[in-house]
Write a protein that holds these residues in place. Structure first.
Motif, PDB file in Angstrom:
ATOM      1  N   LEU A 144       0.840  -1.193   0.000  1.00 40.51           N
ATOM      2  CA  LEU A 144       0.000   0.000   0.000  1.00 40.51           C
ATOM      3  C   LEU A 144       0.874   1.242   0.000  1.00 40.51           C
ATOM      4  CD1 LEU A 144      -2.677  -1.050   2.649  1.00 40.51           C
ATOM      5  CD2 LEU A 144      -2.553  -1.601   0.212  1.00 40.51           C
ATOM      6  N   ARG A 145       0.464   2.219  -0.796  1.00 40.60           N
ATOM      7  CA  ARG A 145       1.177   3.496  -0.874  1.00 40.60           C
ATOM      8  C   ARG A 145       0.188   4.606  -0.550  1.00 40.60           C
ATOM      9  NH1 ARG A 145       4.363   1.747  -6.264  1.00 40.60           N
ATOM     10  NH2 ARG A 145       6.024   0.591  -5.208  1.00 40.60           N
ATOM     11  N   PRO A 146       0.043   4.917   0.737  1.00 41.11           N
ATOM     12  CA  PRO A 146      -0.973   5.869   1.178  1.00 41.11           C
ATOM     13  C   PRO A 146      -0.874   7.242   0.520  1.00 41.11           C
ATOM     14  CG  PRO A 146       0.222   4.947   3.058  1.00 41.11           C
ATOM     15  CD  PRO A 146       0.843   4.405   1.828  1.00 41.11           C
ATOM     16  N   GLU A 147       0.326   7.684   0.194  1.00 45.80           N
ATOM     17  CA  GLU A 147       0.475   9.005  -0.405  1.00 45.80           C
ATOM     18  C   GLU A 147      -0.157   9.092  -1.793  1.00 45.80           C
ATOM     19  OE1 GLU A 147       3.876   6.420  -1.539  1.00 45.80           O
ATOM     20  OE2 GLU A 147       2.995   6.902   0.395  1.00 45.80           O
ATOM     21  N   GLY A 148      -0.309   7.966  -2.471  1.00 49.14           N
ATOM     22  CA  GLY A 148      -0.910   7.968  -3.803  1.00 49.14           C
ATOM     23  C   GLY A 148      -2.338   7.460  -3.835  1.00 49.14           C
ATOM     24  N   CYS A 149      -2.801   6.874  -2.727  1.00 46.83           N
ATOM     25  CA  CYS A 149      -4.150   6.298  -2.669  1.00 46.83           C
ATOM     26  C   CYS A 149      -5.189   7.400  -2.485  1.00 46.83           C
ATOM     27  CB  CYS A 149      -4.226   5.306  -1.513  1.00 46.83           C
ATOM     28  SG  CYS A 149      -5.846   4.534  -1.317  1.00 46.83           S
ATOM     29  N   VAL A 150      -6.255   7.368  -3.294  1.00 48.61           N
ATOM     30  CA  VAL A 150      -7.324   8.362  -3.172  1.00 48.61           C
ATOM     31  C   VAL A 150      -8.438   7.893  -2.245  1.00 48.61           C
ATOM     32  CG1 VAL A 150      -6.843   9.364  -5.438  1.00 48.61           C
ATOM     33  CG2 VAL A 150      -8.587   7.579  -5.227  1.00 48.61           C
ATOM     34  N   GLY A 151      -8.407   6.628  -1.831  1.00 52.26           N
ATOM     35  CA  GLY A 151      -9.424   6.107  -0.925  1.00 52.26           C
ATOM     36  C   GLY A 151     -10.746   5.822  -1.609  1.00 52.26           C
ATOM     37  N   CYS A 152     -10.695   5.378  -2.849  1.00 53.41           N
ATOM     38  CA  CYS A 152     -11.923   5.140  -3.616  1.00 53.41           C
ATOM     39  C   CYS A 152     -12.645   3.853  -3.207  1.00 53.41           C
ATOM     40  CB  CYS A 152     -11.620   5.119  -5.109  1.00 53.41           C
ATOM     41  SG  CYS A 152     -10.556   3.753  -5.645  1.00 53.41           S
ATOM     42  N   GLY A 153     -11.892   2.814  -2.819  1.00 57.26           N
ATOM     43  CA  GLY A 153     -12.499   1.564  -2.396  1.00 57.26           C
ATOM     44  C   GLY A 153     -12.619   0.496  -3.469  1.00 57.26           C
ATOM     45  N   VAL A 154     -12.154   0.759  -4.691  1.00 57.16           N
ATOM     46  CA  VAL A 154     -12.264  -0.233  -5.758  1.00 57.16           C
ATOM     47  C   VAL A 154     -11.544  -1.531  -5.383  1.00 57.16           C
ATOM     48  CG1 VAL A 154     -11.599  -0.776  -8.147  1.00 57.16           C
ATOM     49  CG2 VAL A 154     -12.660   1.425  -7.608  1.00 57.16           C
ATOM     50  N   CYS A 155     -10.371  -1.415  -4.809  1.00 58.41           N
ATOM     51  CA  CYS A 155      -9.611  -2.617  -4.439  1.00 58.41           C
ATOM     52  C   CYS A 155     -10.315  -3.413  -3.342  1.00 58.41           C
ATOM     53  CB  CYS A 155      -8.198  -2.249  -4.005  1.00 58.41           C
ATOM     54  SG  CYS A 155      -8.133  -1.155  -2.580  1.00 58.41           S
ATOM     55  N   VAL A 156     -11.005  -2.703  -2.456  1.00 57.16           N
ATOM     56  CA  VAL A 156     -11.727  -3.370  -1.361  1.00 57.16           C
ATOM     57  C   VAL A 156     -12.822  -4.261  -1.927  1.00 57.16           C
ATOM     58  CG1 VAL A 156     -13.142  -3.016   0.700  1.00 57.16           C
ATOM     59  CG2 VAL A 156     -11.219  -1.483   0.247  1.00 57.16           C
ATOM     60  N   THR A 157     -13.578  -3.738  -2.883  1.00 55.55           N
ATOM     61  CA  THR A 157     -14.675  -4.523  -3.458  1.00 55.55           C
ATOM     62  C   THR A 157     -14.172  -5.579  -4.435  1.00 55.55           C
ATOM     63  OG1 THR A 157     -15.064  -2.837  -5.154  1.00 55.55           O
ATOM     64  CG2 THR A 157     -16.389  -2.693  -3.157  1.00 55.55           C
ATOM     65  N   ALA A 158     -12.983  -5.367  -5.000  1.00 58.21           N
ATOM     66  CA  ALA A 158     -12.425  -6.338  -5.948  1.00 58.21           C
ATOM     67  C   ALA A 158     -11.770  -7.519  -5.250  1.00 58.21           C
ATOM     68  CB  ALA A 158     -11.411  -5.647  -6.860  1.00 58.21           C
ATOM     69  N   CYS A 159     -11.360  -7.362  -4.005  1.00 59.71           N
ATOM     70  CA  CYS A 159     -10.655  -8.417  -3.266  1.00 59.71           C
ATOM     71  C   CYS A 159     -11.457  -9.718  -3.274  1.00 59.71           C
ATOM     72  CB  CYS A 159     -10.403  -7.958  -1.825  1.00 59.71           C
ATOM     73  SG  CYS A 159      -9.519  -9.177  -0.835  1.00 59.71           S
TER      74      CYS A 159
END
Length: 191
Positions: free
Chosen positions: A161-176
């Motif tokens: 995870l790279r918090p400085e570049g993450c926008v917090g959209c949640g796409v990865c959460v739902t794709a997991c």
């Protein structure tokens, strides 16, 4: 003597700044005790609640219908636009149509675009993630609309995870692929 006066001024300036910050935080906790994921470009919560007219103009322009209205039981937030990443994540539209649709200033596309957006903070549970048990996956990294700036894979195929570049959209959460997801999104705190 002049050094002591500067030290004293600095002390009082710092104390006053801390006091103002604490009063603002306490006021915000009273006025808006529950936090919501807001569409990109949302002002701080108090300003957002004050400027959002609950018109709903941002809802129909979202191409994936990620923006919904907060339920009537949401207190002051009732009727305001929210995103529930567990239902539908924001897909990071290039032109932020939701922010452009807002005429009240509650949503404003930032000058730096998505580089200035942090709707949430991503967290990974390595005990749940199958890549930490030797299974190849990488779905989260491939699904991320931001790309390697936000989430990449290390040499072992595990998410980084790279918090400085993450926008917090949640796409990865739902794709997991794990259930519940190995990735969790929590609200970003105001600075």
């Amino acid at each position: 003597m002049n050094g002591q006066a500067n030290d004293r001024r600095g002390f009082f300036r710092e104390a006053f700044t801390r006091l103002v910050r604490e009063v603002a935080e306490r006021t915000e906790q009273r006025v808006a005790p529950r936090r919501w994921f807001r569409p990109p470009g949302a002002a701080d919560e108090i300003t957002f609640l004050a400027s959002c007219t609950r018109c709903g103009d941002c809802l129909p322009v979202c191409p994936v219908n990620a923006i919904i209205k907060a339920q009537p039981g949401a207190g002051l937030a009732a009727g305001t636009p929210i995103i529930d990443p567990a239902i539908q994540a924001c897909v990071v539209c290039a032109d932020m149509p939701c922010a452009h649709a807002c005429d009240t200033g509650a949503l404003v596309p930032p000058a730096g675009g998505w580089d200035e957006i942090h709707m949430g903070i991503l967290e990974l549970d390595p005990e749940r993630c199958i890549t930490f048990q030797g299974v190849q996956c990488g779905v989260c990294a491939r699904a991320c609309p931001v790309g390697e700036r936000a989430i990449a894979l290390d040499s072992g195929g595990r998410p980084v995870l790279r918090p400085e570049g993450c926008v917090g959209c949640g796409v990865c959460v739902t794709a997991c692929v794990t259930s519940p997801s190995s990735l969790q999104l929590r609200l970003a705190t105001a600075v």
